[in-house]
Design an enzyme around this catalytic site. Structure first.
Site, PDB file in Angstrom:
ATOM      1  N   MET A 211     -11.862  -7.621  -5.387  1.00  0.00           N
ATOM      2  CA  MET A 211     -11.887  -7.066  -4.034  1.00  0.00           C
ATOM      3  C   MET A 211     -13.306  -7.198  -3.496  1.00  0.00           C
ATOM      4  SD  MET A 211      -8.847  -6.184  -3.198  1.00  0.00           S
ATOM      5  CE  MET A 211      -9.371  -5.652  -1.564  1.00  0.00           C
TER       6      MET A 211
ATOM      7  N   MET B 118       0.855  -1.200   0.000  1.00  0.00           N
ATOM      8  CA  MET B 118       0.000   0.000   0.000  1.00  0.00           C
ATOM      9  C   MET B 118       0.885   1.241   0.000  1.00  0.00           C
ATOM     10  SD  MET B 118      -2.900  -1.093   2.724  1.00  0.00           S
ATOM     11  CE  MET B 118      -3.799  -2.641   2.584  1.00  0.00           C
TER      12      MET B 118
ATOM     13  N   HIS C  39       0.169  -8.126  -3.962  1.00  0.00           N
ATOM     14  CA  HIS C  39      -0.995  -7.312  -4.344  1.00  0.00           C
ATOM     15  C   HIS C  39      -0.602  -5.842  -4.256  1.00  0.00           C
ATOM     16  CE1 HIS C  39      -5.417  -6.161  -3.088  1.00  0.00           C
ATOM     17  NE2 HIS C  39      -5.064  -5.623  -4.243  1.00  0.00           N
TER      18      HIS C  39
ATOM     19  N   MET D 292      -1.321  -2.265  -4.303  1.00  0.00           N
ATOM     20  CA  MET D 292      -2.325  -1.194  -4.196  1.00  0.00           C
ATOM     21  C   MET D 292      -1.569   0.120  -4.294  1.00  0.00           C
ATOM     22  SD  MET D 292      -4.671  -2.982  -1.297  1.00  0.00           S
ATOM     23  CE  MET D 292      -3.374  -4.144  -0.897  1.00  0.00           C
TER      24      MET D 292
HETATM   25  C1  DX5 Z   1      -7.229  -5.098   1.959  1.00  0.00           C
HETATM   26  C2  DX5 Z   1      -6.139  -6.093   1.601  1.00  0.00           C
HETATM   27  C3  DX5 Z   1      -6.413  -7.440   2.106  1.00  0.00           C
HETATM   28  C4  DX5 Z   1      -6.530  -7.566   3.616  1.00  0.00           C
HETATM   29  C5  DX5 Z   1      -7.641  -8.520   3.888  1.00  0.00           C
HETATM   30  O1  DX5 Z   1      -7.042  -3.909   1.300  1.00  0.00           O
HETATM   31  O2  DX5 Z   1      -5.980  -6.177   0.203  1.00  0.00           O
HETATM   32  O3  DX5 Z   1      -5.527  -8.412   1.590  1.00  0.00           O
HETATM   33  O4  DX5 Z   1      -5.371  -8.026   4.245  1.00  0.00           O
HETATM   34  O5  DX5 Z   1      -7.887  -8.551   5.245  1.00  0.00           O
HETATM   35  P1  DX5 Z   1      -9.161  -9.299   5.861  1.00  0.00           P
HETATM   36  O6  DX5 Z   1      -9.063 -10.738   5.458  1.00  0.00           O
HETATM   37  O7  DX5 Z   1      -8.978  -9.077   7.325  1.00  0.00           O
HETATM   38  O8  DX5 Z   1     -10.387  -8.627   5.311  1.00  0.00           O
HETATM   39 ZN    ZN Z   2      -4.802  -7.950  -0.638  1.00  0.00          ZN
END
Ligand code: DX5
Ligand code: ZN
Length: 220
Positions: A137, A37, A66, A68
């Site tokens: 998502m 992130m 992932h 973001m």
């Molecule tokens: C959220 C992330 C997820 C997060 C999911 O923006 O991409 O990977 O870790 O967390 P849970 O399983 O707690 O919703």
């Molecule tokens: Zn994720």
């Protein structure tokens, strides 16, 4: 489709990330899901390629990274060199999505595209055949521990039926709010790769949770 559990280390103890990754490995995880992130695309900040590289020798499991980020293409090489096996980029930030997918694949890693809850499936229309995985998502990205958005169930169904109609063995990954309570239904809708952060790390016994989630998703 093969069911896979991809625990997200976003919910891990960041002061002992290496041990947490080893615990997931011993606990039977299929992938290590690593949430990057950038503080722009999403409000939160996590870690960069240096941290991914530092974790690489703790496990042989695939690193499912992932991104973001607002400008993911500037960092693809760094994340590949850090040891990523799957790289997921968000369609929302990429005007040249096809080019981005090609760049990831040219580096010899698997390419995936993620869609936020409000992004329509139609953005994948001309790239679906090029993808190894689609990440839907099921919460708005940025934080762990949020609630699964129920309208996503239908989105998963639609994507699976589209992939089936095209004869694609597409991995459909879901991320956000996945727990023992909903994983069976999400699996029946057509997802086969399940990210789970808080469900795994808040469990009394994370290893047991990984196994239970896999069993539920497999319908056994
Ligand atoms: C959220 C992330 C997820 C997060 C999911 O923006 O991409 O990977 O870790 O967390 P849970 O399983 O707690 O919703
Ligand atoms: Zn994720």
């Amino acid at each position: 489709m093969v069911i896979k559990i991809a625990p997200s280390i976003l919910s891990a103890d960041f002061s002992r990330l290496g041990e947490e990754v080893e615990m997931l490995d011993k606990g039977g995880a299929d992938y290590i899901h690593i949430d990057i992130m950038d503080g722009h695309y999403v409000p939160n900040l996590t870690f960069g390629p240096i941290v991914v590289k530092a974790l690489r020798d703790r496990t042989q499991l695939p690193f499912d990274v992932h991104l973001m980020m607002t400008n993911p293409m500037d960092y693809i090489d760094d994340f590949v060199h850090a040891g990523s096996d799957i790289i997921t980029v968000h369609a929302e930030v990429l005007p040249h999505l096809h080019r981005a997918i090609e760049q990831i694949k040219q580096k010899g890693v698997k390419a995936a595209v993620s869609l936020n809850p409000s992004t329509p499936l139609s953005v994948l229309d001309y790239v679906l055949e090029d993808l190894d995985m689609v990440l839907l998502m099921t919460v708005n990205p940025g934080y762990g521990g949020q609630q699964f958005i129920p309208a996503m169930m239908n989105k998963i169904r639609k994507l699976r039926s589209k992939a089936d109609s095209m004869n694609l063995n597409l991995d459909i990954q879901v991320d956000g709010g996945i727990s023992l309570d909903n994983i069976k239904e999400v699996s029946q809708a057509g997802a086969n790769i399940f990210v789970a952060g808080s469900a795994v790390f808040n469990a009394q016994n994370p290893k047991e949770m990984i196994n239970q989630m896999r069993k539920e998703a497999s319908g056994s």
